[in-house]
Design a protein around this motif. Structure first.
Motif, short mmCIF file in Angstrom:
data_model
loop_
_atom_site.label_atom_id
_atom_site.label_comp_id
_atom_site.label_asym_id
_atom_site.label_seq_id
_atom_site.Cartn_x
_atom_site.Cartn_y
_atom_site.Cartn_z
N GLY A 120 37.89 28.93 39.72
CA GLY A 120 38.82 28.29 40.64
C GLY A 120 40.17 28.15 40.19
N PHE A 121 40.47 29.02 39.25
CA PHE A 121 41.87 28.73 38.84
C PHE A 121 42.91 29.69 39.57
CE2 PHE A 121 40.05 27.67 34.57
CZ PHE A 121 40.34 26.29 34.66
N THR A 122 42.53 30.48 40.48
CA THR A 122 43.25 31.05 41.34
C THR A 122 43.50 30.50 42.75
OG1 THR A 122 41.31 32.30 42.23
CG2 THR A 122 42.62 33.51 40.60
N THR A 123 42.71 29.49 43.03
CA THR A 123 42.86 28.97 44.22
C THR A 123 43.09 27.37 44.16
OG1 THR A 123 40.27 28.42 44.50
CG2 THR A 123 41.33 30.45 45.63
N GLY A 124 42.90 26.76 43.01
CA GLY A 124 42.93 25.29 42.82
C GLY A 124 41.59 24.83 43.67
N ASP A 125 40.66 25.75 43.78
CA ASP A 125 39.40 25.08 44.53
C ASP A 125 38.46 24.97 43.25
OD1 ASP A 125 37.46 24.22 46.17
OD2 ASP A 125 37.18 25.72 47.16
N TYR A 126 38.58 24.05 42.27
CA TYR A 126 37.77 24.17 41.05
C TYR A 126 36.33 23.85 41.24
CZ TYR A 126 42.86 24.00 39.35
OH TYR A 126 44.02 24.26 39.18
N THR A 127 35.62 24.47 40.09
CA THR A 127 34.16 24.49 40.12
C THR A 127 33.80 24.68 38.83
OG1 THR A 127 31.98 25.19 41.11
CG2 THR A 127 33.96 26.68 40.99
N VAL A 128 33.00 24.18 38.38
CA VAL A 128 32.11 24.55 36.78
C VAL A 128 30.80 25.53 37.17
CG1 VAL A 128 31.00 23.77 34.61
CG2 VAL A 128 32.80 22.33 35.95
N PRO A 129 31.19 26.88 36.81
CA PRO A 129 30.15 27.61 37.21
C PRO A 129 28.73 27.33 36.49
CG PRO A 129 32.04 29.09 36.75
CD PRO A 129 32.11 27.74 36.33
N SER A 130 27.66 27.58 36.80
CA SER A 130 26.34 27.40 35.91
C SER A 130 26.20 28.07 34.65
CB SER A 130 25.08 27.65 36.94
OG SER A 130 25.01 29.04 37.17
N ASP A 131 25.40 27.83 33.97
CA ASP A 131 25.32 28.52 32.58
C ASP A 131 24.67 29.94 32.84
OD1 ASP A 131 26.08 26.63 31.13
OD2 ASP A 131 24.01 25.90 30.58
N GLU A 132 24.02 30.17 33.92
CA GLU A 132 23.35 31.63 34.09
C GLU A 132 24.72 32.28 34.97
OE1 GLU A 132 20.75 31.28 37.49
OE2 GLU A 132 19.27 32.74 36.53
N ARG A 133 25.29 31.87 35.55
CA ARG A 133 26.43 32.60 36.22
C ARG A 133 27.48 32.70 35.08
NH1 ARG A 133 28.50 35.96 38.71
NH2 ARG A 133 30.52 35.69 39.93
N LEU A 134 27.82 31.88 34.21
CA LEU A 134 28.69 32.20 33.36
C LEU A 134 28.05 33.48 32.25
CD1 LEU A 134 29.79 28.61 32.30
CD2 LEU A 134 31.18 30.56 32.85
N ALA A 135 26.84 33.63 32.17
CA ALA A 135 26.44 34.44 31.12
C ALA A 135 26.76 36.05 31.86
CB ALA A 135 24.95 34.38 31.07
N GLU A 136 26.37 35.97 33.18
CA GLU A 136 26.85 37.27 34.01
C GLU A 136 28.01 37.55 34.02
OE1 GLU A 136 23.33 36.02 37.83
OE2 GLU A 136 25.55 36.12 38.08
N LEU A 137 29.07 36.44 34.26
CA LEU A 137 30.36 36.84 34.18
C LEU A 137 30.87 37.20 32.63
CD1 LEU A 137 31.62 33.57 35.98
CD2 LEU A 137 32.15 35.81 36.84
N ALA A 138 30.45 36.58 31.63
CA ALA A 138 30.41 37.16 30.20
C ALA A 138 30.23 38.52 30.13
CB ALA A 138 30.08 36.30 29.22
N ASP A 139 29.19 38.87 30.69
CA ASP A 139 28.59 40.59 30.62
C ASP A 139 29.84 41.52 31.38
OD1 ASP A 139 26.62 40.01 29.25
OD2 ASP A 139 25.09 40.00 30.72
N LEU A 140 30.35 40.94 32.46
CA LEU A 140 31.30 41.60 33.20
C LEU A 140 32.84 41.79 32.34
CD1 LEU A 140 31.28 40.30 36.94
CD2 LEU A 140 30.72 42.63 35.96
N ILE A 141 32.96 40.55 31.43
CA ILE A 141 34.19 40.93 30.80
C ILE A 141 34.26 41.83 29.74
CG2 ILE A 141 36.06 39.58 29.68
CD1 ILE A 141 35.10 37.18 31.17
N ASP A 142 34.94 43.09 29.49
CA ASP A 142 34.76 44.16 28.77
C ASP A 142 35.83 44.96 28.80
OD1 ASP A 142 34.63 45.64 26.67
OD2 ASP A 142 32.57 46.44 27.00
N PHE A 143 37.14 44.89 28.41
CA PHE A 143 38.18 45.89 28.71
C PHE A 143 37.74 47.34 28.43
CE2 PHE A 143 38.58 44.56 24.41
CZ PHE A 143 38.96 46.04 23.52
N HIS A 144 36.86 47.52 27.32
CA HIS A 144 36.31 48.92 27.37
C HIS A 144 35.98 49.53 28.44
CE1 HIS A 144 36.01 47.03 23.21
NE2 HIS A 144 36.39 48.10 22.97
N SER A 145 35.44 48.62 29.42
CA SER A 145 34.90 49.37 30.58
C SER A 145 35.99 49.85 31.75
CB SER A 145 34.10 48.26 31.64
OG SER A 145 34.80 47.30 31.93
N VAL A 146 37.03 49.55 31.59
CA VAL A 146 38.33 50.10 32.50
C VAL A 146 38.52 51.51 32.26
CG1 VAL A 146 40.72 49.66 33.11
CG2 VAL A 146 39.43 47.86 32.40
#
Ligand code: AMP
Ligand code: MG
Length: 337
Positions: A120-146
């Motif tokens: 929620g840092f882009t909107t100010g509508d803050y939320t704590v994602p679930s552990d499962e969601r965080l694992a999915e997000l961490a998988d998406l983060i990889d600058f090598h994929s650009v």
């Protein structure tokens, strides 16, 4: 949830200016203040009455081009469509950023954006994602994929990028040409957390810049005397929120976990003459944490470092130890590294 985004930072900006300006030049400066890139910017230029306005136009045009939250921007189109043909400028900045992601071993990663959004840092509508969601997000983060082939960029499904951690440093870098074309003699360009110091003061003394105190961001814990260059500060206090359970989450994320950094670092300030490098470094060293940041500085002494930890220790690189003055009454313990 309670939004702790501290608008006192704006006061810190003013303090910095008050602190740096009076002896800059005898003549009246041209000054402009405006909001861009989600922050207050104040540009002060001596010796060219038009330069501040030219800079403001350039900043706003670049914001329209790079803003991840403006659906019409090049970055937002790339994120929405998964591919885009970019302007030379945007492609070059992505290319430079990818090199820095590599050099900083992924502590700085421009593909962190899906996680920045999810928290929620882009909107100010803050939320704590679930552990499962965080694992999915961490998988998406990889600058090598650009993928960047000339001006054509592409991202895998679900990946998104942003240049928020380097855009202000880039503004600092492109300011040189805009200032020199009109013959400006001296400028203090506060892009909000990233400050460009240009030219020279008539009395020949160094610039003096206050560094915001995370404990009270409308004041500064000390000041640095320095030559022209760029000072970039990353601080958790700039944007954060406290969840119902009392945990505070900051806007700087660890790309390996997709979670806000929680490593005892409160702020990192980098001084060097390369704005993009300074800006990427301040973010990355924050993510790395105290020990890795100090080791990185030892291996790369091409910048100056001020790093504050939550035990009140203030680490100063040896090249600036003599140029830094702690504010009266500030209880931090200075350690030279
Ligand atoms: P800065 O204030 O320069 O440290 O940049 C922080 C901003 O960059 C955040 O508000 C996010 O939008 C984004 N960001 C957060 N963590 C990272 C990271 N590890 N690498 C790159 N960008 C980040
Ligand atoms: Mg940065």
């Amino acid at each position: 949830m309670r939004n702790l985004s501290l608008h006192g930072v704006l006061c810190a900006v003013l303090i910095i200016l008050i602190f740096t300006l009076p002896s800059c030049a005898a003549s009246e400066p041209s000054v402009t203040s405006f909001t861009a890139m989600d922050t207050l910017m104040t540009l002060t230029v001596y010796g060219d009455s038009k330069a501040a306005d030219r800079l403001e136009d350039r900043v706003k045009a670049l914001d329209e081009r790079l803003s991840a939250t403006d659906a019409k921007s090049e970055i937002a189109r790339l994120n929405a469509d998964g591919t885009a043909v970019l302007s030379d400028e945007t492609a070059a900045l992505i290319s430079r950023s990818l090199s820095l992601c590599e050099a900083l071993d992924g502590a700085f990663d421009i593909t962190v954006y899906p996680a920045v959004r999810a928290w929620g840092f882009t909107t100010g509508d803050y939320t704590v994602p679930s552990d499962e969601r965080l694992a999915e997000l961490a998988d998406l983060i990889d600058f090598h994929s650009v993928s960047l082939d000339g001006n054509t960029a592409a991202l895998p499904e679900g990946a998104m990028l942003e240049l928020g951690a380097v855009a202000k440093g880039y503004l600092a870098d492109i300011s040189d040409d805009i200032l020199s074309e009109g013959g400006a003699s001296c400028a203090i360009l506060n892009f909000g957390g990233t400050i460009k110091l240009y030219g020279s003061k008539p009395d020949g003394t160094p610039f003096r810049v206050g560094v915001a105190d995370p404990a009270s961001p409308s004041s500064y814990f000390g000041y640095l005397s320095c030559p022209p260059g760029v000072i970039a500060t990353s601080g958790g206090y700039e944007r954060c929120f406290t969840a119902d359970d009392g945990t505070t989450y900051i806007h700087i994320l660890d790309p390996s976990t997709a979670r806000p950094v929680d490593n005892g670092v409160l702020s990192v300030t980098v001084f060097t003459d390369d704005g993009v490098y300074a800006d990427a470094l301040s973010t990355a060293l924050f993510v790395m944490g105290r020990d890795a940041a100090i080791s990185y500085r030892a291996a790369h002494p091409d910048f100056s470092l001020i790093l504050l930890t939550d035990d009140g220790a203030l680490y100063l690189s040896d090249d600036i130890a003599a140029d830094f003055t702690l504010s009266p009454g500030c209880g931090y313990t200075v350690r030279t590294i």
